[in-house]
Design a protein around this motif. Structure first.
Motif, PDB file in Angstrom:
ATOM      1  N   GLN A  43       0.840  -1.384  -0.104  1.00 28.35           N
ATOM      2  CA  GLN A  43       0.063   0.055  -0.041  1.00 28.35           C
ATOM      3  C   GLN A  43       0.931   1.193  -0.128  1.00 28.35           C
ATOM      4  O   GLN A  43       1.790   1.529   0.888  1.00 28.35           O
ATOM      5  CB  GLN A  43      -1.021  -0.014   1.397  1.00 28.35           C
ATOM      6  CG  GLN A  43      -1.857  -1.174   1.378  1.00 28.35           C
ATOM      7  CD  GLN A  43      -2.757  -1.403   0.568  1.00 28.35           C
ATOM      8  OE1 GLN A  43      -3.432  -0.154  -0.001  1.00 28.35           O
ATOM      9  NE2 GLN A  43      -3.133  -2.324  -0.058  1.00 28.35           N
ATOM     10  N   TRP A  44       0.702   2.118  -0.845  1.00 28.28           N
ATOM     11  CA  TRP A  44       1.500   3.386  -1.030  1.00 28.28           C
ATOM     12  C   TRP A  44       0.327   4.689  -1.190  1.00 28.28           C
ATOM     13  O   TRP A  44      -0.809   4.523  -1.336  1.00 28.28           O
ATOM     14  CB  TRP A  44       2.147   3.183  -2.457  1.00 28.28           C
ATOM     15  CG  TRP A  44       2.929   2.190  -2.582  1.00 28.28           C
ATOM     16  CD1 TRP A  44       2.715   0.819  -3.224  1.00 28.28           C
ATOM     17  CD2 TRP A  44       4.461   2.144  -2.422  1.00 28.28           C
ATOM     18  NE1 TRP A  44       3.820   0.087  -3.024  1.00 28.28           N
ATOM     19  CE2 TRP A  44       4.805   0.932  -2.535  1.00 28.28           C
ATOM     20  CE3 TRP A  44       5.069   3.117  -1.972  1.00 28.28           C
ATOM     21  CZ2 TRP A  44       6.242   0.215  -2.495  1.00 28.28           C
ATOM     22  CZ3 TRP A  44       6.504   2.625  -1.535  1.00 28.28           C
ATOM     23  CH2 TRP A  44       6.993   1.423  -1.744  1.00 28.28           C
ATOM     24  N   HIS A  45       0.888   5.865  -0.649  1.00 27.50           N
ATOM     25  CA  HIS A  45       0.359   6.875  -0.838  1.00 27.50           C
ATOM     26  C   HIS A  45       1.002   7.927  -1.751  1.00 27.50           C
ATOM     27  O   HIS A  45       2.193   7.969  -1.208  1.00 27.50           O
ATOM     28  CB  HIS A  45      -0.280   7.669   0.624  1.00 27.50           C
ATOM     29  CG  HIS A  45       0.665   7.814   1.512  1.00 27.50           C
ATOM     30  ND1 HIS A  45       1.388   7.010   2.402  1.00 27.50           N
ATOM     31  CD2 HIS A  45       1.199   9.091   1.810  1.00 27.50           C
ATOM     32  CE1 HIS A  45       2.113   7.736   3.032  1.00 27.50           C
ATOM     33  NE2 HIS A  45       2.265   9.055   2.761  1.00 27.50           N
ATOM     34  N   LEU A  46       0.401   8.923  -2.366  1.00 31.86           N
ATOM     35  CA  LEU A  46       0.969   9.831  -3.150  1.00 31.86           C
ATOM     36  C   LEU A  46       1.379  10.908  -2.511  1.00 31.86           C
ATOM     37  O   LEU A  46       0.581  11.594  -1.660  1.00 31.86           O
ATOM     38  CB  LEU A  46       0.003  10.488  -4.158  1.00 31.86           C
ATOM     39  CG  LEU A  46       0.491  11.130  -5.305  1.00 31.86           C
ATOM     40  CD1 LEU A  46       1.677  10.683  -5.938  1.00 31.86           C
ATOM     41  CD2 LEU A  46      -0.311  11.588  -6.399  1.00 31.86           C
ATOM     42  N   VAL A  47       2.640  11.488  -2.311  1.00 31.35           N
ATOM     43  CA  VAL A  47       3.177  12.548  -1.593  1.00 31.35           C
ATOM     44  C   VAL A  47       3.636  13.707  -2.423  1.00 31.35           C
ATOM     45  O   VAL A  47       3.804  14.773  -1.676  1.00 31.35           O
ATOM     46  CB  VAL A  47       4.354  12.167  -0.583  1.00 31.35           C
ATOM     47  CG1 VAL A  47       3.878  11.088   0.535  1.00 31.35           C
ATOM     48  CG2 VAL A  47       5.542  11.431  -1.266  1.00 31.35           C
ATOM     49  N   GLY A  48       4.043  13.638  -3.697  1.00 29.83           N
ATOM     50  CA  GLY A  48       4.358  14.624  -4.420  1.00 29.83           C
ATOM     51  C   GLY A  48       4.402  14.322  -5.949  1.00 29.83           C
ATOM     52  O   GLY A  48       4.492  13.002  -6.306  1.00 29.83           O
ATOM     53  N   ILE A  49       4.307  15.283  -6.652  1.00 29.31           N
ATOM     54  CA  ILE A  49       4.394  15.124  -8.177  1.00 29.31           C
ATOM     55  C   ILE A  49       5.537  16.410  -8.673  1.00 29.31           C
ATOM     56  O   ILE A  49       5.272  17.276  -8.482  1.00 29.31           O
ATOM     57  CB  ILE A  49       2.931  15.105  -8.868  1.00 29.31           C
ATOM     58  CG1 ILE A  49       2.044  14.607  -8.205  1.00 29.31           C
ATOM     59  CG2 ILE A  49       2.888  15.268 -10.232  1.00 29.31           C
ATOM     60  CD1 ILE A  49       0.553  14.786  -8.735  1.00 29.31           C
ATOM     61  N   THR A  50       6.551  15.438  -9.225  1.00 28.07           N
ATOM     62  CA  THR A  50       7.391  16.347 -10.097  1.00 28.07           C
ATOM     63  C   THR A  50       7.401  16.616 -11.470  1.00 28.07           C
ATOM     64  O   THR A  50       7.063  15.597 -12.112  1.00 28.07           O
ATOM     65  CB  THR A  50       8.849  15.788  -9.604  1.00 28.07           C
ATOM     66  OG1 THR A  50       9.112  15.476  -8.312  1.00 28.07           O
ATOM     67  CG2 THR A  50      10.120  16.649 -10.305  1.00 28.07           C
ATOM     68  N   SER A  51       7.460  17.865 -11.702  1.00 32.47           N
ATOM     69  CA  SER A  51       7.267  18.142 -13.234  1.00 32.47           C
ATOM     70  C   SER A  51       8.399  17.951 -13.968  1.00 32.47           C
ATOM     71  O   SER A  51       9.516  18.344 -13.637  1.00 32.47           O
ATOM     72  CB  SER A  51       6.610  19.537 -13.232  1.00 32.47           C
ATOM     73  OG  SER A  51       6.630  20.129 -14.725  1.00 32.47           O
ATOM     74  N   GLY A  52       8.537  17.331 -15.237  1.00 32.77           N
ATOM     75  CA  GLY A  52       9.553  17.475 -16.045  1.00 32.77           C
ATOM     76  C   GLY A  52       9.713  18.407 -16.934  1.00 32.77           C
ATOM     77  O   GLY A  52      11.047  18.864 -17.016  1.00 32.77           O
ATOM     78  N   THR A  54       9.435  21.843 -15.348  1.00 24.96           N
ATOM     79  CA  THR A  54       9.969  22.856 -14.150  1.00 24.96           C
ATOM     80  C   THR A  54      11.100  22.287 -13.268  1.00 24.96           C
ATOM     81  O   THR A  54      11.747  22.860 -12.599  1.00 24.96           O
ATOM     82  CB  THR A  54       8.753  23.425 -13.481  1.00 24.96           C
ATOM     83  OG1 THR A  54       8.133  22.431 -12.597  1.00 24.96           O
ATOM     84  CG2 THR A  54       7.692  24.240 -14.409  1.00 24.96           C
ATOM     85  N   GLY A  55      10.885  20.995 -12.859  1.00 24.51           N
ATOM     86  CA  GLY A  55      11.685  20.330 -11.934  1.00 24.51           C
ATOM     87  C   GLY A  55      11.190  20.314 -10.675  1.00 24.51           C
ATOM     88  O   GLY A  55      11.533  19.883  -9.656  1.00 24.51           O
ATOM     89  N   LYS A  56       9.974  21.202 -10.520  1.00 25.78           N
ATOM     90  CA  LYS A  56       9.390  21.536  -9.173  1.00 25.78           C
ATOM     91  C   LYS A  56       8.504  20.230  -8.800  1.00 25.78           C
ATOM     92  O   LYS A  56       7.862  19.676  -9.601  1.00 25.78           O
ATOM     93  CB  LYS A  56       8.509  22.489  -9.151  1.00 25.78           C
ATOM     94  CG  LYS A  56       9.514  23.860  -9.241  1.00 25.78           C
ATOM     95  CD  LYS A  56       8.570  25.237  -9.212  1.00 25.78           C
ATOM     96  CE  LYS A  56       9.705  26.624  -9.450  1.00 25.78           C
ATOM     97  NZ  LYS A  56       8.925  27.733  -9.357  1.00 25.78           N
ATOM     98  N   THR A  57       8.586  19.752  -7.321  1.00 20.21           N
ATOM     99  CA  THR A  57       7.542  18.936  -6.861  1.00 20.21           C
ATOM    100  C   THR A  57       6.511  19.629  -5.990  1.00 20.21           C
ATOM    101  O   THR A  57       6.875  20.567  -5.086  1.00 20.21           O
ATOM    102  CB  THR A  57       8.491  17.874  -5.739  1.00 20.21           C
ATOM    103  OG1 THR A  57       9.320  17.537  -6.526  1.00 20.21           O
ATOM    104  CG2 THR A  57       7.506  17.000  -5.258  1.00 20.21           C
ATOM    105  N   THR A  58       5.261  19.266  -6.303  1.00 19.45           N
ATOM    106  CA  THR A  58       4.184  19.831  -5.569  1.00 19.45           C
ATOM    107  C   THR A  58       3.417  18.755  -4.980  1.00 19.45           C
ATOM    108  O   THR A  58       3.381  17.527  -5.338  1.00 19.45           O
ATOM    109  CB  THR A  58       2.916  20.552  -6.684  1.00 19.45           C
ATOM    110  OG1 THR A  58       2.486  19.632  -7.629  1.00 19.45           O
ATOM    111  CG2 THR A  58       3.665  21.802  -7.381  1.00 19.45           C
ATOM    112  N   SER A  59       2.655  19.123  -3.764  1.00 19.17           N
ATOM    113  CA  SER A  59       1.777  18.140  -3.103  1.00 19.17           C
ATOM    114  C   SER A  59       0.484  17.768  -3.931  1.00 19.17           C
ATOM    115  O   SER A  59      -0.046  18.833  -4.487  1.00 19.17           O
ATOM    116  CB  SER A  59       1.357  18.598  -1.952  1.00 19.17           C
ATOM    117  OG  SER A  59       2.803  18.716  -1.140  1.00 19.17           O
ATOM    118  N   PRO A  60      -0.073  16.664  -3.791  1.00 18.47           N
ATOM    119  CA  PRO A  60      -1.442  16.223  -4.506  1.00 18.47           C
ATOM    120  C   PRO A  60      -2.432  16.947  -3.980  1.00 18.47           C
ATOM    121  O   PRO A  60      -2.537  17.337  -2.584  1.00 18.47           O
ATOM    122  CB  PRO A  60      -1.374  14.846  -4.339  1.00 18.47           C
ATOM    123  CG  PRO A  60      -0.535  14.424  -3.178  1.00 18.47           C
ATOM    124  CD  PRO A  60       0.597  15.342  -3.176  1.00 18.47           C
ATOM    125  N   ALA A  61      -3.400  17.563  -4.865  1.00 22.32           N
ATOM    126  CA  ALA A  61      -4.707  18.172  -4.181  1.00 22.32           C
ATOM    127  C   ALA A  61      -5.586  17.160  -3.742  1.00 22.32           C
ATOM    128  O   ALA A  61      -6.488  17.660  -2.800  1.00 22.32           O
ATOM    129  CB  ALA A  61      -5.171  18.790  -5.591  1.00 22.32           C
TER     130      ALA A  61
END
Length: 144
Positions: A43-52, A54-61
């Protein structure tokens, strides 16, 4: 007249051949794939999405959970509701990177858009799926 390569050139060529043969060991590839398959189960939970881009990581909404079973099936839940299932296979490239291919997909997610093929990096605590190398996104999951 016969041309013979100098001994140093012969040794260098033989060394390169041996290194290539060792690097492409099918048993090593099978072991890496089996290890990645085994580590991914859970079981996994999403903690971040990194944009190819910009290289920035954001938290999921939204709250996104991923369950992976021993048959290499992924089930995505958003806010407690199942929205997507997919079947994947793993393969290893010559460079030693494990990649996945989605072979069957049902449903849609508003947050998790795994490309049909991408990188698959897994440890005991973290799973990263995606392909920022081609301006896609990397989805960073942590084990529940």
């Amino acid at each position: 007249m016969k041309t013979v390569l100098p001994i140093s050139t012969q040794v260098a060529l033989m060394s390169i051949f041996i290194l290539l043969a060792i690097g492409c060991n099918p048993n090593e590839i099978a072991t890496k794939k089996a290890t990645a398959d085994k580590k991914a189960v859970g079981q996994w939970h999403l903690v971040g999405i990194t944009s190819g881009w910009t290289g920035k990581t954001t938290s999921p909404a939204e709250k996104v959970e991923l369950a992976i079973n021993q048959q290499q099936q992924g089930i995505i839940n958003e806010n407690g509701k199942q929205v997507l299932t997919y079947q994947y296979t793993l393969e290893e490239t010559n460079s030693g990177i494990v990649r996945y291919s989605i072979v069957q997909k049902t449903g849609n997610s508003t947050i998790f858009y795994p490309p049909a093929k991408g990188n698959f990096r897994v440890s005991t605590k973290q799973l990263i799926i995606g392909d920022t190398g081609v301006d896609g996104s990397d989805y960073i999951f942590e084990r529940n």
